[in-house]
Design an enzyme around this catalytic site. Structure first.
Site, PDB file in Angstrom:
ATOM      1  N   CYS A  63      33.045  38.890  49.940  1.00 44.27           N
ATOM      2  CA  CYS A  63      32.298  40.147  49.943  1.00 44.27           C
ATOM      3  C   CYS A  63      31.950  40.579  51.370  1.00 44.27           C
ATOM      4  CB  CYS A  63      31.064  40.023  49.049  1.00 44.27           C
ATOM      5  SG  CYS A  63      30.393  41.619  48.521  1.00 44.27           S
TER       6      CYS A  63
ATOM      7  N   HIS B 249      33.734  38.691  43.840  1.00 50.12           N
ATOM      8  CA  HIS B 249      33.008  37.426  43.693  1.00 50.12           C
ATOM      9  C   HIS B 249      33.761  36.482  42.769  1.00 50.12           C
ATOM     10  CE1 HIS B 249      29.207  38.301  45.822  1.00 50.12           C
ATOM     11  NE2 HIS B 249      29.509  39.550  45.525  1.00 50.12           N
TER      12      HIS B 249
ATOM     13  N   GLU C  29      33.202  33.451  42.198  1.00 47.14           N
ATOM     14  CA  GLU C  29      32.263  32.515  41.565  1.00 47.14           C
ATOM     15  C   GLU C  29      31.461  33.144  40.437  1.00 47.14           C
ATOM     16  OE1 GLU C  29      29.653  35.065  43.751  1.00 47.14           O
ATOM     17  OE2 GLU C  29      31.625  34.278  44.188  1.00 47.14           O
TER      18      GLU C  29
END
Length: 353
Positions: free
Chosen positions: A241, A322, A324
């Site tokens: 990001c 993202h 994760e």
């Protein structure tokens, strides 16, 4: 019913129901996510923003702190069509103003047409349109928050023992699930402040330098950019990001503010090599416009913005989205496996020497 008010650039004042009292100001943004409200509300990337949920009911599966991405509620204020009592009580305890009974369809439409805008919030027994306008008058643009990293970063190194590989994670506003994703794969992680120096990184003696997500304009994270300048070519570098944006800027690229950003859990990303499309979670208002010395390997299907940057020669691997993401989607979790493979090259080189 106690009323609440939202004053938006252009003279618009919206009226809703107060669910958590107080005054606030920030950049008005929206997320299309229909699950993961606990994760969104504790994501440090929302610092200095007022978060609007486009999904009409927020809170229908309660509030559990094991799903938090940080210790605190991060947005300055929260808007929704309807907030459950659980969420309203949580926001009240956190001191974060919130209001509902808004037509969030109108809010989202306005933001999509006009772009993210400054706003002021007033909620509770003493709320008034004038109080909301006063907050709006004091509101800064996101790029004006030049030291926003200090609001979301650790102030001292934090050590997480995990396994074989050593990762130095620069905390520009890192989500907790980034750390856990690395630990789950056998890495040890030392979280360093957003303004860490090259000597701070050398003290960790890492196998890889990792730049986290975070709020605001990547141009304001000069110390993190200096770390990339210092270690690129000598130490593998990864980023997520804001981290991707900082890495690109350090390597001759450029970034720019987007009209209303990407925020949600269903952003489609295409890998240019495999032509595979994955669904991703995203939360950013700036994007890479020129990749500099890096190659664009993935793009957003909706607007062609760079979603993945790489350089085999320099040992760099970054993602705008993202990988994760909690609670999902989990289409791109293999990014962390690639990161640890990249970290392993440091060990191989050291053995060869």
């Amino acid at each position: 019913m106690e009323e609440a008010y939202v004053a938006i650039e252009g003279g618009i004042v919206l009226t809703g129901r107060s669910r958590a009292p107080g005054t606030a100001r920030g950049e008005l943004v929206f997320t299309t996510a229909y699950t993961g409200y606990e994760e969104s509300l504790t994501d440090p990337s929302y610092a200095q923003q007022v978060l609007t949920f486009s999904y009409p009911l927020i809170g229908n599966y309660g509030v559990r702190d094991e799903r938090f991405e940080s210790e605190n509620v991060q947005p300055s204020a929260v808007l929704a069509r309807e907030l459950t009592d659980d969420v309203a009580e949580w926001l009240t305890e956190a001191g974060v103003p919130a209001l509902d009974r808004l037509d969030t369809r109108d809010v989202v439409t306005e933001l999509r047409e006009e772009g993210a805008m400054k706003c002021g919030i007033a909620a509770g027994p003493d709320a008034s349109p004038e109080a909301a306008r006063e907050q709006l008058e004091q509101c800064k643009g996101m790029s004006e928050h030049v030291d926003i990293g200090a609001d979301v970063s650790v102030t001292e190194p934090v050590r997480h023992e995990g396994g074989e590989y050593e990762i130095a994670l620069i905390d520009c506003g890192a989500k907790g699930s980034i750390v856990s994703s690395l630990l789950d794969r056998g890495a040890s992680v030392t979280v360093l402040p957003y303004d860490a120096t090259p000597d701070d990184v050398r003290e960790v003696d890492p196998d890889l330098l990792f730049l986290s997500n975070g709020p605001g304009d990547p141009a304001n994270f000069e110390a993190a950019q200096e770390l990339v300048d210092t270690f690129v070519g000598d130490l593998p570098i990864a980023g997520i990001c804001l981290g991707q944006q900082v890495v690109a800027r350090a390597l001759g690229g450029s970034t720019a503010k987007m009209a209303f950003g990407h925020r949600g859990v269903n952003q489609p990303v295409r890998d240019l090599d495999s032509d595979r499309v994955v669904m991703t979670t995203q939360n950013h208002g700036y994007a890479v416009t020129e990749p500099g010395e890096l190659d664009v390997t993935q793009i957003n299907v909706n607007d062609d913005t760079p979603e993945g940057l790489e350089s085999d020669e320099l040992g760099v691997l970054t993602r705008q989205y993202h990988p994760e993401a909690n609670p999902g989607p989990h289409d791109s979790l293999d990014f962390f496996d690639e990161v640890l493979e990249l970290a392993g090259t440091t060990r191989v080189a050291a053995t060869a020497d």
